[in-house]
Design a protein around this motif. Structure first.
Motif, mmCIF file in Angstrom:
data_model
loop_
_atom_site.group_PDB
_atom_site.id
_atom_site.type_symbol
_atom_site.label_atom_id
_atom_site.label_comp_id
_atom_site.label_asym_id
_atom_site.label_seq_id
_atom_site.Cartn_x
_atom_site.Cartn_y
_atom_site.Cartn_z
ATOM 1 N N PHE A 190 -1.406 -3.241 -5.771
ATOM 2 C CA PHE A 190 -0.830 -1.972 -5.298
ATOM 3 C C PHE A 190 -2.011 -1.097 -4.909
ATOM 4 O O PHE A 190 -2.808 -0.681 -5.750
ATOM 5 N N ILE A 235 0.322 6.434 -9.504
ATOM 6 C CA ILE A 235 -0.441 5.547 -10.395
ATOM 7 C C ILE A 235 -0.379 6.065 -11.831
ATOM 8 O O ILE A 235 -0.147 5.309 -12.772
ATOM 9 N N LEU A 274 -1.504 -5.356 -16.623
ATOM 10 C CA LEU A 274 -1.790 -4.451 -15.516
ATOM 11 C C LEU A 274 -3.215 -3.906 -15.674
ATOM 12 O O LEU A 274 -3.638 -3.606 -16.791
ATOM 13 N N CYS A 333 0.819 -1.206 0.000
ATOM 14 C CA CYS A 333 0.000 0.000 0.000
ATOM 15 C C CYS A 333 0.854 1.258 0.000
ATOM 16 O O CYS A 333 2.004 1.256 0.446
ATOM 17 N N CYS A 356 -6.125 -1.112 -13.818
ATOM 18 C CA CYS A 356 -6.254 -0.033 -12.836
ATOM 19 C C CYS A 356 -7.718 0.194 -12.503
ATOM 20 O O CYS A 356 -8.566 0.253 -13.389
ATOM 21 N N LEU A 397 -3.855 -2.133 -9.827
ATOM 22 C CA LEU A 397 -3.647 -0.869 -9.123
ATOM 23 C C LEU A 397 -5.018 -0.390 -8.673
ATOM 24 O O LEU A 397 -5.938 -0.308 -9.489
ATOM 25 N N ILE A 415 2.947 5.165 -13.386
ATOM 26 C CA ILE A 415 3.039 3.748 -13.766
ATOM 27 C C ILE A 415 2.282 3.531 -15.086
ATOM 28 O O ILE A 415 2.744 2.828 -15.975
ATOM 29 N N ASP A 448 -7.036 2.689 -6.697
ATOM 30 C CA ASP A 448 -6.911 4.044 -6.158
ATOM 31 C C ASP A 448 -8.088 4.352 -5.221
ATOM 32 O O ASP A 448 -9.227 4.471 -5.669
#
Ligand code: ATP
Length: 235
Positions: A190, A46, A80, A33, A82, A159, A49, A161
């Motif tokens: 993450f 973020i 990946l 985190c 998000c 990821l 990335i 957020d």
């Protein structure tokens, strides 16, 4: 399993420097985190990335692949996904249609169906409401749609957020439990958050960002006991 390695990242917007010499590692198979208050620069990490706010200095790697400054669609193609802040979903589409959009790069219908079944097993509430318009669901359920859509691409790294933003304590608890389970399915997570207590409840390792610089890092257990974290967040 793949991880993320960020080394000496500095970046910002126009003339403003937002991140200063930031280095962190998201080890494969962990929930790592990034904690910090409003405006600390968490979303900018973020964005860096994802190639949306490219690094001015430093490097970012996914596993062994250098993705520094790589175009966003190519980063996504590395495995990946998000889940952005604010539970973005398509309100006029059904739950199932929203989930399908997460697999837009997949043409194999059997694979799409299999992933959808996995998402429905993870979120039984979405299975019950698969034909409901997503915009008519509660905030916590919309957050589930948003996470489920991220999973439909079959990511190696997720990821996320601020998933707790604006959710009732009950949904925060439920959704964090689900994020915990996603790590257990072999996805590296993450997690960027302001909610320190809940986040350290599921994270393996954490970093604390303040004013664009890292001010603390350690295992979740160590951060829970850290005087800096206590002073800054627990009062
Ligand atoms: P929040 O919890 O509010 O999302 P954060 O820790 O994610 O905060 P960032 O969104 O990364 O912080 O913002 C860090 C700083 O960068 C802030 O001062 C913000 O005003 C600035 N900033 C963010 N996005 C932009 C942009 N597109 N253009 C210019 N400045 C920006």
């Amino acid at each position: 399993m793949t991880g993320i390695t960020i080394e000496n990242l500095s970046t910002g917007y126009d003339k403003a420097d937002v991140l200063l010499d930031l280095s962190l590692t998201v080890k494969p198979g962990t929930i790592t985190c990034l904690l910090g208050s409003n405006g600390a620069g968490k979303t900018t990490v973020i964005r860096s990335i994802l190639g949306l706010t490219p690094p001015r200095r430093g490097t970012i790697r996914l596993g062994d692949t250098d993705i520094t400054g790589m175009a966003t669609h190519k980063v996504i193609a590395q495995g990946l996904a998000c889940i952005p802040e604010g539970r973005r979903m398509f309100p006029k589409l059904t739950v199932e249609e929203n989930l399908r959009l997460g697999a837009y790069q997949v043409s194999d219908e059997a694979l799409i169906r299999a992933r959808m079944e996995t998402v429905f097993e993870t979120f039984p509430r979405l299975a019950e409401r698969r034909d409901q318009l997503a915009g008519t669901m509660s905030g916590g359920e919309q957050a589930m749609v948003s996470i489920g859509r991220g999973l439909m691409s079959g990511p190696k790294i997720l990821l996320i957020d601020e998933p707790s933003l604006g959710l009732s304590p009950l949904y925060v608890k439920e959704n964090f439990k689900i994020i915990d389970g996603i790590r257990d399915q072999g996805v590296t997570v993450f997690l960027v958050e302001q909610n320190v207590r809940q986040t350290l409840g599921i994270a393996d390792y954490g970093y604390v960002l303040s004013g664009g610089r890292l001010i603390a890092e350690g295992t979740a257990e160590a951060l829970k006991a850290s005087p800096e974290v206590h002073a800054a967040y627990f009062g």
